[in-house]
Design an enzyme around this catalytic site. Structure first.
Site, PDB file in Angstrom:
ATOM      1  N   GLU A 115      76.505  37.661   4.960  1.00 61.99           N
ATOM      2  CA  GLU A 115      76.097  36.715   6.005  1.00 61.99           C
ATOM      3  C   GLU A 115      77.086  35.565   6.147  1.00 61.99           C
ATOM      4  O   GLU A 115      77.174  34.951   7.204  1.00 61.99           O
ATOM      5  CB  GLU A 115      74.694  36.169   5.721  1.00 61.99           C
ATOM      6  CG  GLU A 115      73.611  37.120   6.149  1.00 61.99           C
ATOM      7  CD  GLU A 115      72.223  36.489   6.203  1.00 61.99           C
ATOM      8  OE1 GLU A 115      72.053  35.330   5.792  1.00 61.99           O
ATOM      9  OE2 GLU A 115      71.294  37.186   6.627  1.00 61.99           O
ATOM     10  N   HIS A 160      78.282  59.224 -10.182  1.00 63.36           N
ATOM     11  CA  HIS A 160      77.873  60.595  -9.858  1.00 63.36           C
ATOM     12  C   HIS A 160      77.463  60.741  -8.393  1.00 63.36           C
ATOM     13  O   HIS A 160      76.882  61.737  -8.007  1.00 63.36           O
ATOM     14  CB  HIS A 160      76.728  61.020 -10.784  1.00 63.36           C
ATOM     15  CG  HIS A 160      77.153  61.032 -12.220  1.00 63.36           C
ATOM     16  ND1 HIS A 160      77.505  62.174 -12.891  1.00 63.36           N
ATOM     17  CD2 HIS A 160      77.335  60.011 -13.100  1.00 63.36           C
ATOM     18  CE1 HIS A 160      77.865  61.861 -14.130  1.00 63.36           C
ATOM     19  NE2 HIS A 160      77.771  60.558 -14.278  1.00 63.36           N
ATOM     20  N   LYS A 168      66.599  40.135  15.954  1.00 59.64           N
ATOM     21  CA  LYS A 168      65.299  39.449  16.012  1.00 59.64           C
ATOM     22  C   LYS A 168      64.864  39.278  17.459  1.00 59.64           C
ATOM     23  O   LYS A 168      63.711  39.498  17.798  1.00 59.64           O
ATOM     24  CB  LYS A 168      65.415  38.049  15.372  1.00 59.64           C
ATOM     25  CG  LYS A 168      65.434  38.050  13.871  1.00 59.64           C
ATOM     26  CD  LYS A 168      65.248  36.630  13.376  1.00 59.64           C
ATOM     27  CE  LYS A 168      65.624  36.502  11.928  1.00 59.64           C
ATOM     28  NZ  LYS A 168      65.829  35.133  11.519  1.00 59.64           N
TER      29      LYS A 168
HETATM   30  O1  PA5 Z   1      70.735  33.152   4.218  1.00 55.46           O
HETATM   31  C1  PA5 Z   1      69.959  33.050   5.157  1.00 55.46           C
HETATM   32  O2  PA5 Z   1      69.870  32.012   5.834  1.00 55.46           O
HETATM   33  C2  PA5 Z   1      69.019  34.175   5.516  1.00 55.46           C
HETATM   34  O3  PA5 Z   1      69.267  35.321   4.792  1.00 55.46           O
HETATM   35  C3  PA5 Z   1      67.579  33.761   5.275  1.00 55.46           C
HETATM   36  O4  PA5 Z   1      67.399  33.473   3.922  1.00 55.46           O
HETATM   37  C4  PA5 Z   1      66.610  34.856   5.703  1.00 55.46           C
HETATM   38  O5  PA5 Z   1      66.872  35.270   7.017  1.00 55.46           O
HETATM   39  C5  PA5 Z   1      65.183  34.355   5.626  1.00 55.46           C
HETATM   40  O6  PA5 Z   1      65.008  33.229   6.417  1.00 55.46           O
HETATM   41  P1  PA5 Z   1      63.787  32.257   6.209  1.00 55.46           P
HETATM   42  O7  PA5 Z   1      63.897  31.666   4.843  1.00 55.46           O
HETATM   43  O8  PA5 Z   1      63.927  31.236   7.284  1.00 55.46           O
HETATM   44  O9  PA5 Z   1      62.542  33.069   6.360  1.00 55.46           O
END
Ligand code: PA5
Length: 441
Positions: A290, A311, A425
């Protein structure tokens, strides 16, 4: 004491002096941007100070809540997705018995810890509800935004189950919320229903939040000494802040990955010979995935669990397209002290290993694979960790967080946003809403 070290011998033959010098300058610049807090995403650097500038009030609250949860629940369900669960799951897997969840409370000495709200599977949720029906349980809903669909769906379902079991008032004492300290659906609901609430500081993003209540509360419930983890991270925040890259293993790692990327190696495989590190690798994948994968750039973070995956993926790594490099997490000391027994009839011809520790055999697999992969043109770095202690794991967490930030800046991206996550989303919510309209007609 530094408990993790980068071994770069297996990467040096693949590095040209020209790329080294060019990338070194970028790493030095990235260090400066973090120091001066003037780079992209500069408002999201709170994670840098979490180990040094601790919120003692929050820490005390976490300890009290963990104690209460241990008393009130046989099962503790951690509801969250992405950065809101991977860190906690990774650390608990490292320190808990491999079969902890199959044991009794008395053997485990803490509630069974289950993770949910990290998928939209009906099977998963149905099985969870059926499992919890006759158990005493408590839940920790973790969401910074407070509105992520996966945890929200699970929370709604388990909230109703709790209320049916215990009544609204007692159910409320079994709901722990970790979210934005100022706003959001979860925040507002927690205030309204007087749920106990923990904060995710506004300047800490989900994937950098393992050292906030996001990770610390589940760790405390699992009896993990999270203060040692914070101490290790604090130590790392000093040693891995050395601007002299040749004396900073964290910066060296960021440097090498970017040189390798420039040389056409744009997939990193983080490997470990210890199955309990599987979720640590998942945490790393999310952190780097990310943080770096944007604007058409990024090193694709992947993982493999050796020797298991030798494996399955071993063939590809040894012999497939040469666009990969490998980083091995090597645990030097194993404390399990289990030896291969000798048998009189040597039915399996393994007596030549009799009396050897299983870890000795594992280490020979690591050494043999390391050499084979380098011979197969896979540049390989090794991060040696002396021992799996809370203190060293704290160092490892900070090592990767800092390396990710530096590496992201070297790549030229904002390592602290995730605009791409919104695309799926948006489509999913549109579909769900469209279908709702159709049902009404
Ligand atoms: O690193 C990030 O920002 C994302 O991976 C969030 O942790 C994930 O999308 C979950 O989001 P939230 O904590 O708002 O539910």
């Amino acid at each position: 004491m530094q408990g993790i070290f980068l071994d770069d011998e297996g990467v040096k033959p693949f590095i040209t002096e020209e790329l080294y010098e060019k990338t070194l300058k970028k790493v030095e610049k990235a260090h400066e941007m973090l120091e001066k807090k003037n780079g992209k995403g500069k408002d999201m650097l709170g994670w840098l100070e979490l180990p040094t500038n601790r919120d003692e009030e929050e820490i005390a609250k976490i300890k009290v809540a963990a104690d209460k949860i241990q008393k009130q629940a046989d099962v503790f369900v951690v509801i969250g997705i992405g950065g809101s669960y991977l860190g906690a799951k990774a650390i608990i897997d490292l320190f808990d018995d491999t079969f902890a969840n199959l044991k009794t409370y008395a053997e485990r000495k803490h509630p069974q810890i289950l993770f949910a709200g990290n998928n939209l599977s009906g099977k998963y949720l149905r099985n969870l509800v059926e499992y919890l029906e006759d158990k005493d349980f408590a839940i920790n809903v973790i969401s910074k935004s407070g509105s992520t669909l996966e945890p929200a769906v699970t929370f709604r379902t388990l909230k109703i189950l709790l209320e049916q079991k215990y009544g609204e008032v007692s159910a409320a004492s079994r709901i722990y919320i970790t979210t934005d300290p100022e706003k959001g659906i979860l925040h507002d609901l927690a205030v309204k229903n007087e749920y106990e609430m923990f904060k995710i500081p506004r300047n800490v993003g989900g994937r950098y939040s393992v050292l906030t209540a996001v990770g610390l509360l589940p760790m405390a419930v699992a009896n993990i000494n999270f203060e040692d983890i914070l101490d290790g991270a604090q130590f790392a925040s000093f040693v891995f802040n050395n601007k002299d890259v040749s004396n900073n293993d964290c910066y060296k790692y960021a440097l090498y990955r970017n040189i390798l990327k420039e040389s056409g190696k744009d997939i990193e495989i983080l490997t470990s010979y210890e199955p309990s590190f599987q979720y640590f690798v998942e945490w790393y994948k999310q952190l780097f995935g990310e943080s770096e994968g944007k604007d058409g750039k990024g090193i694709y973070p992947s993982g493999a669990n050796f020797t298991t995956d030798l494996h399955s993926m071993g063939q590809w790594i040894q012999d497939g397209t040469r666009n990969i490099f490998e980083t091995v997490l090597n645990i030097q000391v194993d404390r399990s002290l289990i030896y291969l027994p000798e048998v009189e009839d040597n039915f399996d011809n393994l007596n030549y290993l009799a009396g050897k520790e299983i870890d000795y055999i594992n280490k020979q697999a690591y050494k043999g694979t390391y050499k084979a992969h380098i011979d197969g043109n896979v540049p390989t770095m090794v991060i040696h960790m002396e021992d799996v202690t809370e203190y060293n794991v704290g160092q490892l967490i900070f090592f990767f967080e800092k390396a990710c930030a530096i590496s992201g800046y070297v790549l030229g991206v904002n390592p602290f946003d995730q605009p791409g996550v919104e695309a799926y989303k948006k489509n999913m919510l549109n579909l769900l809403k469209e279908n709702k309209e159709e049902e009404k007609e």
